[in-house]
Motif scaffolding. Structure first.
Motif, PDB file in Angstrom:
ATOM      1  N   ALA A 174       0.763  -1.353  -0.054  1.00  0.00           N
ATOM      2  CA  ALA A 174       0.073  -0.074  -0.138  1.00  0.00           C
ATOM      3  C   ALA A 174       0.996   1.253   0.099  1.00  0.00           C
ATOM      4  O   ALA A 174       0.541   2.099  -0.769  1.00  0.00           O
ATOM      5  CB  ALA A 174      -0.823  -0.127   1.139  1.00  0.00           C
ATOM      6  N   ALA A 175       2.166   1.068   0.645  1.00  0.00           N
ATOM      7  CA  ALA A 175       2.753   2.503   0.724  1.00  0.00           C
ATOM      8  C   ALA A 175       3.344   2.754  -0.489  1.00  0.00           C
ATOM      9  O   ALA A 175       3.637   3.768  -1.146  1.00  0.00           O
ATOM     10  CB  ALA A 175       3.884   2.166   1.701  1.00  0.00           C
ATOM     11  N   LEU A 176       4.120   1.522  -1.069  1.00  0.00           N
ATOM     12  CA  LEU A 176       4.396   1.491  -2.576  1.00  0.00           C
ATOM     13  C   LEU A 176       3.558   2.236  -3.295  1.00  0.00           C
ATOM     14  O   LEU A 176       3.799   3.013  -4.406  1.00  0.00           O
ATOM     15  CB  LEU A 176       4.965   0.166  -3.040  1.00  0.00           C
ATOM     16  CG  LEU A 176       6.315  -0.403  -2.236  1.00  0.00           C
ATOM     17  CD1 LEU A 176       6.328  -1.792  -2.496  1.00  0.00           C
ATOM     18  CD2 LEU A 176       7.464   0.264  -3.030  1.00  0.00           C
ATOM     19  N   ALA A 177       2.198   1.747  -3.371  1.00  0.00           N
ATOM     20  CA  ALA A 177       1.193   2.216  -4.333  1.00  0.00           C
ATOM     21  C   ALA A 177       0.895   3.658  -4.164  1.00  0.00           C
ATOM     22  O   ALA A 177       0.844   4.620  -5.061  1.00  0.00           O
ATOM     23  CB  ALA A 177      -0.184   1.267  -4.118  1.00  0.00           C
ATOM     24  N   ASN A 178       0.863   4.016  -3.035  1.00  0.00           N
ATOM     25  CA  ASN A 178       0.701   5.618  -2.720  1.00  0.00           C
ATOM     26  C   ASN A 178       1.882   6.304  -3.116  1.00  0.00           C
ATOM     27  O   ASN A 178       1.607   7.694  -3.666  1.00  0.00           O
ATOM     28  CB  ASN A 178       0.562   5.630  -1.089  1.00  0.00           C
ATOM     29  CG  ASN A 178      -0.494   5.306  -0.449  1.00  0.00           C
ATOM     30  OD1 ASN A 178      -1.424   5.090  -1.182  1.00  0.00           O
ATOM     31  ND2 ASN A 178      -0.658   4.966   0.822  1.00  0.00           N
ATOM     32  N   TRP A 179       3.002   5.941  -3.018  1.00  0.00           N
ATOM     33  CA  TRP A 179       4.123   6.675  -3.803  1.00  0.00           C
ATOM     34  C   TRP A 179       4.169   6.692  -5.019  1.00  0.00           C
ATOM     35  O   TRP A 179       4.384   7.909  -5.641  1.00  0.00           O
ATOM     36  CB  TRP A 179       5.436   5.886  -3.081  1.00  0.00           C
ATOM     37  CG  TRP A 179       6.654   6.045  -3.937  1.00  0.00           C
ATOM     38  CD1 TRP A 179       7.327   7.375  -4.053  1.00  0.00           C
ATOM     39  CD2 TRP A 179       7.525   5.117  -4.609  1.00  0.00           C
ATOM     40  NE1 TRP A 179       8.581   6.901  -5.070  1.00  0.00           N
ATOM     41  CE2 TRP A 179       8.399   5.645  -5.355  1.00  0.00           C
ATOM     42  CE3 TRP A 179       7.187   3.662  -4.863  1.00  0.00           C
ATOM     43  CZ2 TRP A 179       9.502   4.914  -6.060  1.00  0.00           C
ATOM     44  CZ3 TRP A 179       8.229   2.814  -5.596  1.00  0.00           C
ATOM     45  CH2 TRP A 179       9.315   3.497  -6.173  1.00  0.00           C
ATOM     46  N   LEU A 180       3.650   5.721  -5.840  1.00  0.00           N
ATOM     47  CA  LEU A 180       3.728   5.481  -7.113  1.00  0.00           C
ATOM     48  C   LEU A 180       2.464   6.326  -7.667  1.00  0.00           C
ATOM     49  O   LEU A 180       2.798   7.148  -8.783  1.00  0.00           O
ATOM     50  CB  LEU A 180       3.653   4.252  -7.727  1.00  0.00           C
ATOM     51  CG  LEU A 180       4.638   3.052  -7.627  1.00  0.00           C
ATOM     52  CD1 LEU A 180       4.450   2.053  -8.136  1.00  0.00           C
ATOM     53  CD2 LEU A 180       5.994   3.685  -8.158  1.00  0.00           C
ATOM     54  N   SER A 181       1.584   6.525  -6.849  1.00  0.00           N
ATOM     55  CA  SER A 181       0.303   7.467  -7.309  1.00  0.00           C
ATOM     56  C   SER A 181       0.658   8.992  -7.302  1.00  0.00           C
ATOM     57  O   SER A 181       0.370   9.707  -8.013  1.00  0.00           O
ATOM     58  CB  SER A 181      -1.053   7.258  -6.263  1.00  0.00           C
ATOM     59  OG  SER A 181      -1.330   5.833  -6.476  1.00  0.00           O
ATOM     60  N   VAL A 182       1.778   9.375  -6.141  1.00  0.00           N
ATOM     61  CA  VAL A 182       2.234  10.799  -5.935  1.00  0.00           C
ATOM     62  C   VAL A 182       3.139  10.869  -7.211  1.00  0.00           C
ATOM     63  O   VAL A 182       3.141  12.210  -8.031  1.00  0.00           O
ATOM     64  CB  VAL A 182       2.998  10.797  -4.742  1.00  0.00           C
ATOM     65  CG1 VAL A 182       3.574  12.098  -4.598  1.00  0.00           C
ATOM     66  CG2 VAL A 182       1.990  10.808  -3.589  1.00  0.00           C
ATOM     67  N   VAL A 183       3.970  10.192  -7.432  1.00  0.00           N
ATOM     68  CA  VAL A 183       4.624  10.171  -8.863  1.00  0.00           C
ATOM     69  C   VAL A 183       4.109  10.432 -10.090  1.00  0.00           C
ATOM     70  O   VAL A 183       4.192  11.306 -11.114  1.00  0.00           O
ATOM     71  CB  VAL A 183       5.705   9.003  -8.878  1.00  0.00           C
ATOM     72  CG1 VAL A 183       6.795   9.135 -10.142  1.00  0.00           C
ATOM     73  CG2 VAL A 183       6.940   9.014  -7.899  1.00  0.00           C
ATOM     74  N   ALA A 184       2.887   9.788 -10.270  1.00  0.00           N
ATOM     75  CA  ALA A 184       1.912   9.741 -11.307  1.00  0.00           C
ATOM     76  C   ALA A 184       1.328  11.166 -11.419  1.00  0.00           C
ATOM     77  O   ALA A 184       1.261  11.585 -12.557  1.00  0.00           O
ATOM     78  CB  ALA A 184       0.888   8.591 -11.402  1.00  0.00           C
ATOM     79  N   GLY A 185       1.089  11.513 -10.296  1.00  0.00           N
ATOM     80  CA  GLY A 185       0.349  12.844 -10.229  1.00  0.00           C
ATOM     81  C   GLY A 185       1.369  14.052 -10.737  1.00  0.00           C
ATOM     82  O   GLY A 185       1.246  14.987 -11.379  1.00  0.00           O
ATOM     83  N   MET A 186       2.719  13.573 -10.318  1.00  0.00           N
ATOM     84  CA  MET A 186       3.697  14.780 -10.761  1.00  0.00           C
ATOM     85  C   MET A 186       3.989  14.586 -12.402  1.00  0.00           C
ATOM     86  O   MET A 186       4.149  15.507 -12.928  1.00  0.00           O
ATOM     87  CB  MET A 186       4.994  14.465 -10.042  1.00  0.00           C
ATOM     88  CG  MET A 186       4.993  14.598  -8.383  1.00  0.00           C
ATOM     89  SD  MET A 186       6.497  14.123  -7.639  1.00  0.00           S
ATOM     90  CE  MET A 186       7.552  15.386  -8.387  1.00  0.00           C
TER      91      MET A 186
END
Length: 348
Positions: free
Chosen positions: A13-25
């Motif tokens: 879940a933490a990895l998914a949240n991190w990747l979602s932030v990068v996707a937003g960037m």
């Protein structure tokens, strides 16, 4: 050594949240890239300095030196002219290119540093390391493609960057965005169920991705050739359903260079893309209604913005919104494709 069975469900879940932030960037940089292109800012910085280039000019002398470099470019010589741009004007276009590059560096750090931390902590689930390294490599390639794109406009008598390099630069960013969204969704599924397997790419998803890729490619070429200015009416083009275009240099040249033909194809291939997106969205509707709604909403807004871009004479902020929603459409499509691949047996 950490084995898969020992990994806490909170780590995926933490990895998914991190990747979602990068996707937003990545969505943000696609939008800023659109502003950079539409304001003709992309050639304002003539050097690639990965470290020292983080800071803008900090003195009047430094600004004058940067401006002098820009005045040597074909874009300035053949378009702006000696009296066509002030230092203040130059600072405006410099900002957007500088900001675009800074966001790119921040995305690199936002991906590489957490990746190293998760790796050292043994928090990356089995089988995901190669995929994350591939996404990191795509980010590096994106930076290289960006510089090659800029360099293409600094030589000879080119007053714009190559539309081919622009398409490579943009499509790599959008492919990376799709990969980030897909991987984040795989990790969220793993967080909910440790036995979950990565989603598969279905035939429908592949066909939809191909049709959307063609539309995005056409859009990139339209942007690179300023072909949005070929006509300001809709659905006709300069009063004609099919505009006149140049075939004197062959069909291949026309398909890759003629602004009237590319504008026409981008307009009408969009409806092929819409048909495929509707098909995909309806197929996943019973499985994840949110994904279906996201696809419908994104392409609906995108169509309206595309028409508005034409009819406003390629208004800056309307065209920027069109590119922004294009990125969101890619993310929504990746989501729906993932839903289809996660439940293949239910869709058969």
């Amino acid at each position: 050594m950490v084995i898969a069975s020992e990994i806490s469900p909170s780590r995926p879940a933490a990895l998914a949240n991190w990747l979602s932030v990068v996707a937003g960037m990545v969505v943000l940089i696609v939008m800023v890239g659109g502003i950079t292109r539409l304001t003709e800012s992309g050639l304002s910085i003539t050097q690639w300095d990965p470290v020292s280039g983080i800071l803008p000019p900090l003195s009047e002398k430094a600004w004058q030196a940067e401006f002098a470099e820009y005045r040597q470019t074909p874009e300035f010589i053949y378009e702006a002219g000696p009296a066509g741009m002030t230092l203040s004007d130059f600072k405006f276009i410099f900002f957007w290119e500088w900001f675009h590059r800074v966001i790119g560096r921040l995305i690199g750090l936002a991906f590489a540093l957490p990746l190293a931390w998760f790796w050292l902590k043994g928090a990356i689930p089995k089988g995901y390391k190669p995929r994350l390294v591939a996404l990191l490599a795509l980010g590096g390639l994106q930076g290289a493609f960006g510089w090659l794109m800029v360099r293409s406009g600094l030589s000879g008598q080119m007053t714009d960057v190559s539309h081919f390099w622009l398409s490579v630069h943009l499509l790599t960013a959008l492919f990376t965005l799709g990969g980030l969204v897909w991987t984040a969704l795989d990790l969220r599924a793993l967080a909910r169920n440790p036995a979950a397997r990565p989603a598969r790419l279905t035939g429908l998803a592949t066909a939809t991705a191909f049709v959307l890729f063609i539309q995005l490619l056409l859009g990139a070429w339209v942007a690179g050739l300023n072909a949005g200015h070929a006509a300001y009416d809709w659905p006709l083009m300069n009063g004609m359903l099919v505009p006149e275009f140049d075939t004197s240099r062959g069909a291949v040249w026309a398909l890759t260079h003629d602004p009237f033909l590319l504008h026409f194809l981008h307009r009408w291939w969009a409806w092929v893309a819409v048909g495929m997106l509707i098909w995909l969205a309806r197929r996943v509707r019973q499985l994840d209604r949110r994904a279906s709604k996201a696809v419908h909403t994104a392409f609906g807004i995108q169509i309206i913005l595309g028409i508005a871009t034409v009819m406003t004479g390629v208004s800056l902020w309307v065209a920027v919104a069109h590119q922004l929603v294009g990125a969101l459409l890619v993310a929504a499509t990746a989501w729906a494709m993932h839903v289809a691949g996660s439940t293949t047996e239910r869709l058969a």
